[in-house]
Design a protein around this motif. Sequence first.
Motif: not given
Length: 335
Positions: A51-53, A56, A253-254, A324
């Motif tokens: 996942s993006e979160i 990151k 992203a969230d 996010g």
Amino acid sequence: MTRLSRTLLGAALVVGALASAPTARAAEPDKLLPPESDLVAIVNLKQILDSEIVKKYALEQIKQTLDGQDAKKLLTDLGLDPLKDVDTIVAASMETKFGNQAEAKYILIVHGTFDAEKMYKTAEAAAKTNGDKFQMVKDGATVMFKVQPDNGQPPMYATVVNDKTVVAASEKKLITAALAADAASKPAPLKKELADLIQRADAKASVVAVSLLKGKLDEVKLPGGGNLPVKLDKFEKVLPAMEAVTVTVKIGADINLDVVIGMKDEDAANDMRNALDDLMKQVKPLAQFAGAADPRLKPLTGILESVKTGSKNKDVTVSGKVAGADIGKIINPEN
């Protein structure tokens, strides 16, 4: 192997407390789940790590932890890279009685790609060199490993099912039953109510947690008195009327949260929604005060504003979102 299972379960429970997701393809009960299960959590670890979160904000910290001397040696001996080899984790407990000090029975089912022979040999070697904490034991013809924690907690039992599955549990008989279920290749004979909750969930969600609660919250007492900044008496009164709960998590992203609480009847559902709305009214000013005192906590107000409640028939719904960008502000408020 067992330490890793405990770590993964802890990560799963933390993520599940945050979580969410819209429904799509239905989930299916894991065939190794015990029939007496009343709480099940399914964690799509691979999806979470991708996942993006997580990429990151958390992936580097996870890698650093896994590169620690003790963890790295254990993982090397097991031939395991949890960032690549573990797909899903299924955790279940039985005879759960909230508010009771009796320890629940549990099982952990870890699916992925494993070197079964290397794992087994590593466990066998540990039993020879560290026998006071790690022992090879039997339940009938079933061979497994017993781990005694340093903190005095009850032992854990574990074994490698095959090159796709590892199991750990609180009792030997749960391991034996899981191996028998794997050999039988039949659907899990779960309670119909629990199986229905799992099948209504989204198989692509990051985390799904379902539980049967009827009669399990009757003795729960929440903290009270003038020392607390919020009053929980309304919420405590409706707890005995809860019969089931489903928490669905989607991390991308969230982070989004969807909770469905099954109550005993429509009146109880209305009471639960009113209790939740009352609790939110009390918490929101506290979040504003906390944000004014600490810049890292400013996003809490927006997060609480995203929380929506509803009720239909016997069900109460709660949804929310953690953006996010807000997570970034909490981690690094100066950016």
